[in-house]
Design an enzyme around this catalytic site. Structure first.
Site, mmCIF file in Angstrom:
data_model
loop_
_atom_site.group_PDB
_atom_site.id
_atom_site.type_symbol
_atom_site.label_atom_id
_atom_site.label_comp_id
_atom_site.label_asym_id
_atom_site.label_seq_id
_atom_site.Cartn_x
_atom_site.Cartn_y
_atom_site.Cartn_z
ATOM 1 N N SER A 144 -109.547 54.846 -55.601
ATOM 2 C CA SER A 144 -108.198 55.382 -55.419
ATOM 3 C C SER A 144 -108.102 56.661 -56.230
ATOM 4 O O SER A 144 -109.035 57.037 -56.946
ATOM 5 C CB SER A 144 -107.132 54.368 -55.858
ATOM 6 O OG SER A 144 -107.286 54.044 -57.232
ATOM 7 N N ASP A 180 -102.387 41.584 -60.204
ATOM 8 C CA ASP A 180 -102.996 42.787 -59.638
ATOM 9 C C ASP A 180 -103.154 42.562 -58.135
ATOM 10 O O ASP A 180 -104.044 41.817 -57.699
ATOM 11 C CB ASP A 180 -104.351 43.045 -60.306
ATOM 12 C CG ASP A 180 -104.997 44.356 -59.871
ATOM 13 O OD1 ASP A 180 -104.473 44.996 -58.937
ATOM 14 O OD2 ASP A 180 -106.033 44.731 -60.452
ATOM 15 N N THR A 204 -107.195 39.703 -53.624
ATOM 16 C CA THR A 204 -107.814 40.620 -52.679
ATOM 17 C C THR A 204 -108.068 39.881 -51.385
ATOM 18 O O THR A 204 -108.102 38.641 -51.361
ATOM 19 C CB THR A 204 -109.134 41.181 -53.241
ATOM 20 O OG1 THR A 204 -109.742 42.053 -52.276
ATOM 21 C CG2 THR A 204 -110.126 40.057 -53.552
ATOM 22 N N CYS A 366 -109.341 63.738 -45.012
ATOM 23 C CA CYS A 366 -108.531 63.345 -46.175
ATOM 24 C C CYS A 366 -108.356 64.520 -47.122
ATOM 25 O O CYS A 366 -107.255 64.769 -47.635
ATOM 26 C CB CYS A 366 -109.186 62.173 -46.903
ATOM 27 S SG CYS A 366 -109.063 60.599 -46.038
#
Length: 410
Positions: A144, A180, A204, A366
């Protein structure tokens, strides 16, 4: 038919620079004025003209992946930057505007991202292999946006700075239990538990990331402080003092924003603090990116602030801080692309050239989005109680304010 439509498209598009198109039959056409830069687009297969007229970004990406389109003069990045620069000065033809409007309204169907679909979407991208991602990410596997208070920082230092900045916003207390959401390979959870004396539950949908995160926690001797689970945020229960979610909101989808922020509210303790870090558009809502949606992040979408504000408000959460990072992700992607290119031989031993060109196109579009379009990163600090965080932002910059944070005056 499609060559005529393509000709009409480019005549309207190229208003600032010059584009030379070399077609499969050897003929060429010139578009735009004799000013600015000049780039050449080599179309090696006329069959792709239809896609270039109806879905140009997707067709450009697929054409590059399949070597049916070439960028012989300026290369991929600079040619796409030139096209983007001209796009900003003019509109698309009427038929393409109509198609894009239809795609915009289809978002709510494409991005429903129910739990089974969400898990498949995550597996598509994140379960490739650790070895591949390790070739271009930092040592902590942070996938990220990094934070560059010093523009000359290394990628590793900038990712450490990102984590430190987020952790300051969490206003941690010893013994806090942190959730998280979208924990990735576990880097943030490990930093929180190792350096800040808190317990962490990481969730996740990636089986590969889950196993790696658990292994890293065990190797660090932190398995008693960190629990990693394969779990959808909609299925999580309990109460958490702090919630952090980095780079996960982009996978939630427009229809689920209300659910996402309501889950944050439901899971957050009365005096809790949440920090949501997400790519965002500083512009009105748009359709999903067709190339990224098909090949990289199925079900993914970059939200505008206007699409998120209502969901946060209805969830009863104070927006105690909203920060916008400009160009930090552009610098991050440039680091990734540089490392990716340096590791091409190693990547070629894992994947074919089409895969390599797919990832190169992904990084390129991107990079253009963050450098040349209205795209950046949002950090939302949220709380149920307005007094859960300091009244000024001084605590975020400890080197400038050595006296430290103050929680008085609430």
């Amino acid at each position: 038919m499609w060559r005529s439509a393509f000709d009409h498209f480019l005549k309207g598009l190229m208003t600032r620079d010059r584009l030379i198109v070399r077609f499969a039959d050897g003929s060429t056409a010139h578009y735009g004025p004799d000013t600015g830069q000049t780039a050449t687009l080599h179309i090696k297969d006329d069959a792709i003209l239809r896609g270039l007229c109806l879905n140009p970004v997707l067709a450009l990406g697929e054409g590059y992946m399949d070597e049916r389109i070439g960028f012989p003069d300026l290369g991929l990045l600079d040619t796409l930057k030139l096209l983007q620069g001209n796009r900003s000065t003019t509109g698309f033809p009427a038929w393409l505007r109509a198609l894009n409007l239809a795609r915009y309204h289809m978002r709510r169907f494409i991005q429903r991202n129910r739990p089974d679909r969400a898990r498949a979407n995550v597996a598509h991208h994140y379960d490739i292999s650790d070895a591949f991602y390790a070739l271009f990410l930092d040592a902590d596997m942070q996938y990220s946006c990094a934070y560059f208070p010093d523009p000359d920082m290394t990628l590793e230092a900038a990712q450490d700075a990102k984590k430190a900045h987020i952790i300051r916003k969490l206003c941690l207390r010893p013994g806090d239990h942190v959730l998280d959401i979208g924990c990735g390979w576990g880097g943030m959870a490990l930093t929180l538990a190792r350096d800040h004396g808190v317990r962490v539950t990481g969730i996740t949908l990636s089986e590969n990331q889950l196993q790696t995160a658990r292994t890293r926690a065990a190797q660090a001797g932190l398995s008693d402080k960190i629990s990693f689970r394969l779990e959808d945020y909609r299925k999580t229960s309990g109460s958490f003092d702090r919630i952090v979610s980095i780079g996960m909101l982009e996978h939630v989808g427009v229809p689920n924003y209300g659910t996402y922020f309501q889950r944050i509210s439901d899971l957050l303790a009365p005096d809790g603090v949440a920090l949501i870090h997400s790519i965002g558009r500083s512009a009105p809502p748009a359709r999903h990116d067709p190339f990224l949606n098909k090949y990289i992040f199925p079900g993914g979408y970059v939200p505008s602030l206007s699409e998120l504000a209502g969901a946060m408000e209805y969830a009863g959460l104070w927006q105690t801080d909203i920060e916008i990072w400009r160009l930090h992700y552009a610098k991050t992607v440039r680091h990734w692309l540089e490392r990716f290119n340096a590791a091409r031989d190693q990547i070629r031993a894992m994947h074919d050239d089409r895969f390599i060109r797919m990832f190169e196109f992904y990084f390129t579009i991107c990079l253009i989005a963050f450098e040349d379009r209205m795209q950046g990163v949002y950090q939302f600090q949220l709380a149920k109680n307005r007094s859960s965080v300091p009244l000024t932002r001084d605590y975020l910059y400890p080197n400038s304010h050595p006296q430290g944070p103050s929680f008085s005056g609430a």
